[in-house]
Design a protein around this motif. Structure first.
Motif, PDB file in Angstrom:
ATOM      1  N   ARG A 324      24.271 -87.300  50.262  1.00 19.65           N
ATOM      2  CA  ARG A 324      25.690 -87.857  50.361  1.00 19.65           C
ATOM      3  C   ARG A 324      25.867 -88.156  51.818  1.00 19.65           C
ATOM      4  O   ARG A 324      27.230 -88.304  52.180  1.00 19.65           O
ATOM      5  N   THR A 325      24.848 -88.291  52.956  1.00 20.69           N
ATOM      6  CA  THR A 325      25.196 -88.599  54.296  1.00 20.69           C
ATOM      7  C   THR A 325      25.335 -90.083  54.201  1.00 20.69           C
ATOM      8  O   THR A 325      24.559 -90.699  53.496  1.00 20.69           O
ATOM      9  N   PRO A 326      26.003 -90.562  55.283  1.00 20.55           N
ATOM     10  CA  PRO A 326      26.148 -91.908  55.263  1.00 20.55           C
ATOM     11  C   PRO A 326      24.755 -92.733  55.697  1.00 20.55           C
ATOM     12  O   PRO A 326      24.347 -93.769  55.150  1.00 20.55           O
ATOM     13  N   GLU A 327      23.758 -91.815  56.476  1.00 19.89           N
ATOM     14  CA  GLU A 327      22.352 -92.219  56.628  1.00 19.89           C
ATOM     15  C   GLU A 327      21.649 -92.626  55.577  1.00 19.89           C
ATOM     16  O   GLU A 327      20.895 -93.571  55.470  1.00 19.89           O
ATOM     17  N   PHE A 328      22.040 -91.499  54.269  1.00 27.37           N
ATOM     18  CA  PHE A 328      21.295 -91.823  53.199  1.00 27.37           C
ATOM     19  C   PHE A 328      21.277 -93.270  52.713  1.00 27.37           C
ATOM     20  O   PHE A 328      20.334 -93.851  52.151  1.00 27.37           O
ATOM     21  N   PHE A 329      22.722 -93.360  52.480  1.00 28.19           N
ATOM     22  CA  PHE A 329      23.218 -94.641  51.941  1.00 28.19           C
ATOM     23  C   PHE A 329      22.667 -95.828  52.897  1.00 28.19           C
ATOM     24  O   PHE A 329      22.358 -96.994  52.216  1.00 28.19           O
TER      25      PHE A 329
END
Ligand SMILES: [Zn+2]
Length: 516
Positions: A324-329
């Motif tokens: 759920r990190t912004p980096e994952f998306f």
């Protein structure tokens, strides 16, 4: 930690290890036929398969508690006490774990064990049926049978474990060494803090750009390709395991050589549901695959996992913390349009997907709950279990209590039992005492992530690039490969420098939802 190659000087211990190996073989067979039971078994095999699984568990029990095992255990413990220099860390821990397993089994009679195995396997099917037909009557009858059995088990366990209460005795199966008093302290602390944070987060999220709903149809095969690819990037070895869909609730199992991850049939309208399950089960799977297994050591109790709290921490770390990190998306988003055949779809941007996945909004459903309100779902179940096992509540009383609590604490009301009390499979399969391990696992995940960020300085840019393997390697080195060489809370302290504490979870939620 590796086992010594030389034969151990204590003959009784060598015999025990051989016995452990055979028990391990039988357990591995039971694991695999239980996964098959949920996935590819033809319907006609149902009764016989249940019978086979129960029989195997009975055989395993007999091997654990038979008189020669008991004599070898006594002799080996005597040898350890008189020749401690001849016992290395691995063998000492292995003997301690073998003794614990013996004690856990010695209090049970084979009929009770068989009933546990039947409930565990049959319960999944009963649960599916009850959900399909919104059939509380069937659920109540089944749960009453389970409650009678579990209370009986709790009485035996409380006596042998010197537990303060029956419920505390059950908790030891999932979070060994945790007292009920400590749990209440942690839970009440988290409850107080999150009740303060919840309205602030909701208020703040009102200011964000509105979320664009997913409106496409997401090809099930493409979804499973994505799920498998993500797990591969995390280092899940598909030569030693697999990811399967069924109509039942997700579950993981198997052995380090054959790790089976099962998720519920994918939802063509929302690929994020199956992705969430795959990441969750994937975290479990990475733990199973990372356990010690070389040279047959996987069959020894010291090579087993550290219990449900640590297991859930591995799943929630991958699914909720990293996933759920912004980096994952940012990594995920550019790959989705090609996969799902869309062009410039505003619902599939990294920002939109991240907002969707971090939206805090009270819901009826635990599995669909956001990271903040998830705790309240666990707290409700924890309170019910506590009262039910202690005989202060009966199965018939649960729905009314559930509805009132959801209304008072989250402001939502289930319209039927499927949305409410019947949603989880746990009680149906006899797992009373399990739910608290989700919150403890979430605590441990946040605590591990805090240390991981210091140990892997470019962690976030690695996540942005889909370079997840350093995460798994770190977990492997610090957690997975340790098996059960020390208790979970001691290992956590060694890795992070702190005792288990809810403060890491509270700061993680504060930073993610109110920071920056
Ligand atoms: Zn899990």
């Amino acid at each position: 930690m590796t086992p010594s190659k030389k034969p151990h000087p204590c003959q009784a211990y060598c015999s025990l290890k051989k016995r452990n190996r055979n028990i391990g073989r039988l357990s591995a067979i039971a694991e695999i036929i239980s996964r098959d039971f949920l996935t590819t078994m033809p319907e006609g095999a149902y009764e016989n398969r249940l019978d086979q699984i129960s029989y195997l568990h009975r055989r395993i029990h007999d091997d654990i508690v038979c008189p020669d095992s008991q004599a070898w255990l006594e002799e080996a413990q005597e040898h350890l006490a008189t020749h401690p220099g001849l016992w290395d860390e691995w063998d000492t821990a292995n003997l301690i774990e073998t003794v614990k397993r013996y004690k856990n089994h010695a209090i049970l009679d084979p009929d009770m064990l068989e009933e546990s195995a039947r409930i565990a396997n049959e319960g999944r099917r009963v649960h599916s049926l009850c959900l399909k037909n919104n059939d509380w009557e069937m659920a109540q009858a089944h749960l009453e049978r389970v409650a009678v059995h579990v209370r009986k088990l709790a009485k035996l366990k409380a006596k042998s474990r010197n537990s303060a209460t029956l419920y505390e005795a059950l908790i030891q199966d999932y979070s060994p060494g945790v007292s009920l008093e400590k749990l209440w302290k942690w839970f009440n602390h988290i409850d107080t803090e999150l009740r303060i944070l919840l309205p602030q987060v909701i208020e703040r999220q009102k200011m964000r750009t509105p979320i664009v709903s997913l409106a496409g149809r997401y090809d099930p095969e493409a979804q499973m390709w994505l799920n498998r690819s993500l797990l591969e990037l995390f280092g899940f070895d598909f030569d030693r395991g697999g990811l399967y869909e069924t109509e039942h609730s997700p579950v993981e199992g198997g052995t380090p050589d054959d790790t089976r991850l099962v998720i519920k049939n994918v939802d063509p309208r929302d690929f994020m549901n199956s992705m969430k399950s795959a990441l969750h089960e994937g975290g479990h799977g990475l733990y199973i695959q990372g356990l010690p297994r070389k040279g047959g050591s996987g069959y020894q109790p010291v090579s087993h996992d550290l219990g449900t709290t640590m297991h859930e921490s591995q799943a929630l770390l991958v699914e909720m913390v990293i996933g759920r990190t912004p980096e994952f998306f940012e990594f995920l988003a550019p790959r989705l349009e090609g996969l799902f055949h869309t062009v410039r779809d505003p619902s599939l941007t990294a920002g939109n997907l991240h907002r969707r996945k971090t939206l805090v909004k009270p819901t009826l459903d635990r599995k669909g709950a956001d990271e903040l309100t998830y705790f309240f779902h666990i707290f409700l179940r924890f309170k019910i279990e506590c009262d039910l096992i202690e005989g202060k509540m009966e199965v018939a009383d649960i729905p009314a209590f559930w509805t009132e609590w959801m209304h008072d604490h989250l402001g939502v009301m289930p319209q039927n039992h499927t949305e409410g009390v019947m949603q989880d499979v746990h009680w149906f399969v006899g797992k009373f005492g399990y739910f608290q391990a989700y919150t403890l696992g979430h605590m441990v995940a946040a605590q591990l992530f805090d240390t991981m960020q210091q140990d892997i300085p470019d962690l976030y840019s690695r996540i942005r690039n889909g370079d997840f393997k350093p995460i798994t390697k770190w977990l492997n080195r610090h957690i997975h490969s340790k098996g059960s060489i020390q208790p979970w809370d001691e290992l956590l302290k060694d890795v992070t420098g702190s005792e288990p504490s809810p403060d890491f979870l509270i700061s993680h939620i504060e930073n993610r939802y109110l920071g920056g």
